[in-house]
Design a protein around this motif. Structure first.
Motif, PDB file in Angstrom:
ATOM      1  N   ASP A   1      23.088  13.312  17.693  1.00 21.84           N
ATOM      2  CA  ASP A   1      23.265  12.950  18.920  1.00 21.84           C
ATOM      3  C   ASP A   1      24.777  11.991  19.043  1.00 21.84           C
ATOM      4  O   ASP A   1      24.669  10.727  18.843  1.00 21.84           O
ATOM      5  N   GLU A   2      25.926  12.863  19.323  1.00 19.63           N
ATOM      6  CA  GLU A   2      27.029  12.239  19.491  1.00 19.63           C
ATOM      7  C   GLU A   2      27.617  12.953  20.712  1.00 19.63           C
ATOM      8  O   GLU A   2      27.832  14.141  20.793  1.00 19.63           O
ATOM      9  N   ALA A   3      28.366  12.226  21.525  1.00 20.52           N
ATOM     10  CA  ALA A   3      28.979  12.776  22.890  1.00 20.52           C
ATOM     11  C   ALA A   3      29.822  13.886  22.567  1.00 20.52           C
ATOM     12  O   ALA A   3      30.025  15.024  23.167  1.00 20.52           O
ATOM     13  N   GLY A   4      30.953  13.747  21.478  1.00 21.34           N
ATOM     14  CA  GLY A   4      31.805  14.695  21.181  1.00 21.34           C
ATOM     15  C   GLY A   4      31.100  15.737  20.640  1.00 21.34           C
ATOM     16  O   GLY A   4      31.636  17.127  21.025  1.00 21.34           O
ATOM     17  N   HIS A   5      30.244  15.853  19.734  1.00 23.00           N
ATOM     18  CA  HIS A   5      29.626  16.849  19.266  1.00 23.00           C
ATOM     19  C   HIS A   5      28.682  17.884  20.380  1.00 23.00           C
ATOM     20  O   HIS A   5      28.730  18.751  20.254  1.00 23.00           O
ATOM     21  N   MET A   6      28.055  16.953  21.320  1.00 26.84           N
ATOM     22  CA  MET A   6      27.558  17.607  22.508  1.00 26.84           C
ATOM     23  C   MET A   6      28.475  18.544  23.379  1.00 26.84           C
ATOM     24  O   MET A   6      28.144  19.523  23.488  1.00 26.84           O
ATOM     25  N   ASP A   7      29.555  17.711  23.465  1.00 24.30           N
ATOM     26  CA  ASP A   7      30.678  18.649  24.279  1.00 24.30           C
ATOM     27  C   ASP A   7      30.823  19.907  23.578  1.00 24.30           C
ATOM     28  O   ASP A   7      31.090  21.061  24.265  1.00 24.30           O
ATOM     29  N   GLU A   8      31.229  19.861  22.368  1.00 26.34           N
ATOM     30  CA  GLU A   8      31.595  20.992  21.667  1.00 26.34           C
ATOM     31  C   GLU A   8      30.583  21.923  21.585  1.00 26.34           C
ATOM     32  O   GLU A   8      30.770  23.184  21.837  1.00 26.34           O
ATOM     33  N   GLN A   9      29.344  21.611  21.230  1.00 26.25           N
ATOM     34  CA  GLN A   9      28.046  22.626  21.115  1.00 26.25           C
ATOM     35  C   GLN A   9      27.681  23.303  22.417  1.00 26.25           C
ATOM     36  O   GLN A   9      27.526  24.278  22.661  1.00 26.25           O
ATOM     37  N   VAL A  10      27.972  22.352  23.530  1.00 26.29           N
ATOM     38  CA  VAL A  10      27.075  22.722  24.836  1.00 26.29           C
ATOM     39  C   VAL A  10      28.384  23.707  25.551  1.00 26.29           C
ATOM     40  O   VAL A  10      28.120  24.732  26.290  1.00 26.29           O
ATOM     41  N   GLY A  11      29.583  23.246  25.066  1.00 25.63           N
ATOM     42  CA  GLY A  11      30.651  24.159  25.504  1.00 25.63           C
ATOM     43  C   GLY A  11      30.643  25.416  24.932  1.00 25.63           C
ATOM     44  O   GLY A  11      30.923  26.539  25.481  1.00 25.63           O
ATOM     45  N   ALA A  12      30.458  25.569  23.591  1.00 28.37           N
ATOM     46  CA  ALA A  12      30.374  26.809  22.970  1.00 28.37           C
ATOM     47  C   ALA A  12      29.086  27.615  23.399  1.00 28.37           C
ATOM     48  O   ALA A  12      29.245  28.821  23.727  1.00 28.37           O
ATOM     49  N   LEU A  13      28.122  27.014  23.799  1.00 32.73           N
ATOM     50  CA  LEU A  13      27.035  27.759  24.363  1.00 32.73           C
ATOM     51  C   LEU A  13      27.379  28.416  25.749  1.00 32.73           C
ATOM     52  O   LEU A  13      27.289  29.414  25.911  1.00 32.73           O
ATOM     53  N   LEU A  14      27.832  27.468  26.744  1.00 33.53           N
ATOM     54  CA  LEU A  14      28.371  28.244  28.103  1.00 33.53           C
ATOM     55  C   LEU A  14      29.483  29.131  27.897  1.00 33.53           C
ATOM     56  O   LEU A  14      29.306  30.094  28.707  1.00 33.53           O
ATOM     57  N   THR A  15      30.493  28.966  27.031  1.00 35.69           N
ATOM     58  CA  THR A  15      31.477  29.885  26.790  1.00 35.69           C
ATOM     59  C   THR A  15      30.772  31.441  26.295  1.00 35.69           C
ATOM     60  O   THR A  15      31.036  32.323  26.870  1.00 35.69           O
ATOM     61  N   GLU A  16      29.875  31.047  25.355  1.00 37.49           N
ATOM     62  CA  GLU A  16      29.246  32.217  24.860  1.00 37.49           C
ATOM     63  C   GLU A  16      28.602  33.111  25.980  1.00 37.49           C
ATOM     64  O   GLU A  16      28.377  34.449  26.031  1.00 37.49           O
ATOM     65  N   ILE A  17      27.748  32.437  26.982  1.00 38.61           N
ATOM     66  CA  ILE A  17      26.923  32.979  27.808  1.00 38.61           C
ATOM     67  C   ILE A  17      28.090  33.671  29.060  1.00 38.61           C
ATOM     68  O   ILE A  17      27.621  34.778  29.410  1.00 38.61           O
ATOM     69  N   LEU A  18      29.222  32.929  29.506  1.00 41.76           N
ATOM     70  CA  LEU A  18      29.948  33.462  30.169  1.00 41.76           C
ATOM     71  C   LEU A  18      30.486  34.964  29.453  1.00 41.76           C
ATOM     72  O   LEU A  18      30.594  36.005  30.260  1.00 41.76           O
ATOM     73  N   GLU A  19      31.091  34.819  28.219  1.00 38.32           N
ATOM     74  CA  GLU A  19      31.555  36.020  27.547  1.00 38.32           C
ATOM     75  C   GLU A  19      30.773  37.021  27.448  1.00 38.32           C
ATOM     76  O   GLU A  19      31.139  38.250  27.777  1.00 38.32           O
ATOM     77  N   ARG A  20      29.428  36.768  26.964  1.00 41.01           N
ATOM     78  CA  ARG A  20      28.475  37.867  26.766  1.00 41.01           C
ATOM     79  C   ARG A  20      28.110  38.638  28.062  1.00 41.01           C
ATOM     80  O   ARG A  20      27.542  39.571  27.896  1.00 41.01           O
ATOM     81  N   ASN A  21      27.916  37.917  29.020  1.00 39.13           N
ATOM     82  CA  ASN A  21      27.594  38.591  30.313  1.00 39.13           C
ATOM     83  C   ASN A  21      29.021  38.853  31.398  1.00 39.13           C
ATOM     84  O   ASN A  21      28.564  39.289  32.534  1.00 39.13           O
ATOM     85  N   ASP A  22      30.129  38.891  30.842  1.00 36.71           N
ATOM     86  CA  ASP A  22      31.112  39.380  31.579  1.00 36.71           C
ATOM     87  C   ASP A  22      31.404  38.526  32.840  1.00 36.71           C
ATOM     88  O   ASP A  22      31.525  38.992  33.829  1.00 36.71           O
ATOM     89  N   LEU A  23      31.031  36.985  32.452  1.00 38.45           N
ATOM     90  CA  LEU A  23      31.164  36.244  33.932  1.00 38.45           C
ATOM     91  C   LEU A  23      32.297  35.468  33.937  1.00 38.45           C
ATOM     92  O   LEU A  23      32.879  34.965  32.765  1.00 38.45           O
TER      93      LEU A  23
END
Length: 120
Positions: free
Chosen positions: A15-37
């Motif tokens: 539970d660290e702000a920088g780690h959350m930014d990194e991991q949630v950012g990676a999740l959102l990026t992957e959602i956008l990329e995999r769905n061509d959004l």
């Protein structure tokens, strides 16, 4: 253009702000990329975090990715005994021509165990 929903989740190591930014950012990026959004295809995004996460708002990671004009909201996940700890979940409403069956739901790392039925 149809309105669709796409799900996702990631388990944080700590539970660290920088780690959350990194991991949630990676999740959102992957959602956008995999769905061509693109960000313009997003209608709204709901984030939930398990009660053991309090270092930052998951939505802050979306803002840092440049998703600035999309309604975002954060909520606390139910505190269910035995549930996977340190998890951020996403429910994004999108505009897409893809059939519902072709939407790629993204569960990163250990969070893939949460929805083996739809994780891709």
């Amino acid at each position: 253009m149809a309105v669709r929903a796409v799900r996702g989740a990631v388990q944080l190591e700590r539970d660290e702000a920088g780690h959350m930014d990194e991991q949630v950012g990676a999740l959102l990026t992957e959602i956008l990329e995999r769905n061509d959004l693109a960000a313009d295809d997003l209608i709204s995004v709901w984030f939930t975090a398990t009660p053991d996460l309090h270092s930052d708002f998951p939505a802050a990671a979306a803002r840092k990715l440049g998703i600035v004009d999309v309604p975002l909201i954060c909520a606390q996940e139910l505190d269910v005994e035995g549930a996977m700890p340190r998890v951020v979940r996403v429910l994004a409403h999108i505009e897409s021509d893809r059939p519902r069956a072709d939407i790629a739901h993204v569960y990163l790392g250990a969070a893939a165990a949460l929805r083996k039925d739809i994780a891709q």
